[in-house]
Scaffold this active site. Structure first.
Site, PDB file in Angstrom:
ATOM      1  N   ASN A  39       0.960  -1.095  -0.231  1.00  0.00           N
ATOM      2  CA  ASN A  39       0.134   0.123  -0.407  1.00  0.00           C
ATOM      3  C   ASN A  39       0.565   1.341  -0.133  1.00  0.00           C
ATOM      4  O   ASN A  39       2.251   1.405   0.576  1.00  0.00           O
ATOM      5  CB  ASN A  39      -1.142   0.341   1.247  1.00  0.00           C
ATOM      6  CG  ASN A  39      -0.653  -0.245   2.276  1.00  0.00           C
ATOM      7  OD1 ASN A  39       0.360  -0.814   2.981  1.00  0.00           O
ATOM      8  ND2 ASN A  39      -1.072   0.750   3.711  1.00  0.00           N
ATOM      9  N   GLU A  41      -0.106   5.387   0.411  1.00  0.00           N
ATOM     10  CA  GLU A  41      -0.884   6.025   0.800  1.00  0.00           C
ATOM     11  C   GLU A  41      -0.117   7.559   1.213  1.00  0.00           C
ATOM     12  O   GLU A  41       0.628   7.431   0.141  1.00  0.00           O
ATOM     13  CB  GLU A  41      -0.970   6.257   3.060  1.00  0.00           C
ATOM     14  CG  GLU A  41      -1.680   5.170   3.132  1.00  0.00           C
ATOM     15  CD  GLU A  41      -1.447   5.460   4.721  1.00  0.00           C
ATOM     16  OE1 GLU A  41      -2.069   4.406   5.552  1.00  0.00           O
ATOM     17  OE2 GLU A  41      -0.327   6.136   5.594  1.00  0.00           O
ATOM     18  N   CYS A  50      -4.076   0.928  -2.402  1.00  0.00           N
ATOM     19  CA  CYS A  50      -4.316  -0.734  -2.250  1.00  0.00           C
ATOM     20  C   CYS A  50      -2.735  -1.612  -2.725  1.00  0.00           C
ATOM     21  O   CYS A  50      -2.223  -1.503  -3.800  1.00  0.00           O
ATOM     22  CB  CYS A  50      -5.118  -0.992  -2.840  1.00  0.00           C
ATOM     23  SG  CYS A  50      -6.785  -0.668  -1.419  1.00  0.00           S
ATOM     24  N   GLU A  52      -2.529  -4.965  -3.104  1.00  0.00           N
ATOM     25  CA  GLU A  52      -3.237  -5.974  -3.674  1.00  0.00           C
ATOM     26  C   GLU A  52      -3.278  -5.125  -5.505  1.00  0.00           C
ATOM     27  O   GLU A  52      -2.913  -5.277  -6.815  1.00  0.00           O
ATOM     28  CB  GLU A  52      -5.075  -6.493  -4.093  1.00  0.00           C
ATOM     29  CG  GLU A  52      -4.782  -6.536  -2.400  1.00  0.00           C
ATOM     30  CD  GLU A  52      -5.062  -6.362  -1.782  1.00  0.00           C
ATOM     31  OE1 GLU A  52      -5.821  -6.240  -0.632  1.00  0.00           O
ATOM     32  OE2 GLU A  52      -4.904  -4.676  -1.885  1.00  0.00           O
ATOM     33  N   CYS A  83      -9.973  -4.607  -0.290  1.00  0.00           N
ATOM     34  CA  CYS A  83     -11.426  -4.385   0.209  1.00  0.00           C
ATOM     35  C   CYS A  83     -12.365  -4.459  -1.335  1.00  0.00           C
ATOM     36  O   CYS A  83     -11.544  -4.873  -2.476  1.00  0.00           O
ATOM     37  CB  CYS A  83     -10.481  -2.352   0.205  1.00  0.00           C
ATOM     38  SG  CYS A  83     -10.383  -2.104  -1.587  1.00  0.00           S
ATOM     39  N   CYS A  86     -10.394  -3.395  -4.728  1.00  0.00           N
ATOM     40  CA  CYS A  86      -9.555  -4.537  -5.009  1.00  0.00           C
ATOM     41  C   CYS A  86      -9.976  -6.042  -5.033  1.00  0.00           C
ATOM     42  O   CYS A  86      -9.624  -6.988  -6.388  1.00  0.00           O
ATOM     43  CB  CYS A  86      -8.433  -4.239  -4.068  1.00  0.00           C
ATOM     44  SG  CYS A  86      -6.653  -3.678  -3.874  1.00  0.00           S
TER      45      CYS A  86
END
Length: 130
Positions: A39, A41, A50, A52, A83, A86
């Site tokens: 990830n 940010e 993310c 993935e 999520c 994803c």
């Protein structure tokens, strides 16, 4: 290197200065090659990426479009699932039966298939005949 090892290693590279919630993901492509992502940010929160999605982008950038297995790891009290966004991204490149292994840094694991994680996924059947 195993999927778990790849996901664990890349998790350390996550850029998570705001949440301190580092996530690593590794996917095994149809060729057997492993691609990983973490990830990333951003201070403008919705602009983050993310783990993935990063692994998928690496796979596609390498010219592959089929995934056979997924491993996601985070430092959480229970395994963390991808999520919703994803899940849809994974479903774009993997069949319903593809296993998604969700792990924690302390060794807990849960296995589900893409079909179990995203029943009724939006797919090309929905746009046929257009």
């Amino acid at each position: 290197m195993s999927l778990k090892q790849a996901a664990t290693a890349v998790r350390e590279n996550a850029h998570a200065p705001y949440s301190n919630f580092k996530v690593g993901a590794a996917i095994r492509a149809g060729s057997g090659t492993i691609y990983s992502g973490c990830n990333v940010e951003n201070v403008a929160y919705p602009e983050g990426t993310c783990a993935e999605a990063g692994a998928i982008a690496a796979m596609v950038a390498a010219g592959e479009t089929e995934l056979d297995e997924v491993y996601v790891i985070a430092d959480a009290p229970m395994p963390v699932s991808p999520c919703g966004g994803c899940r849809q991204k994974l479903a774009e490149f993997g069949a319903d039966h593809v296993p998604v292994i969700m792990g924690t840094v302390d060794g807990q694991e849960q296995v589900m298939t893409l079909g179990e994680l995203l029943p009724g996924a939006f797919n090309t059947d929905h746009i046929q005949g257009r």
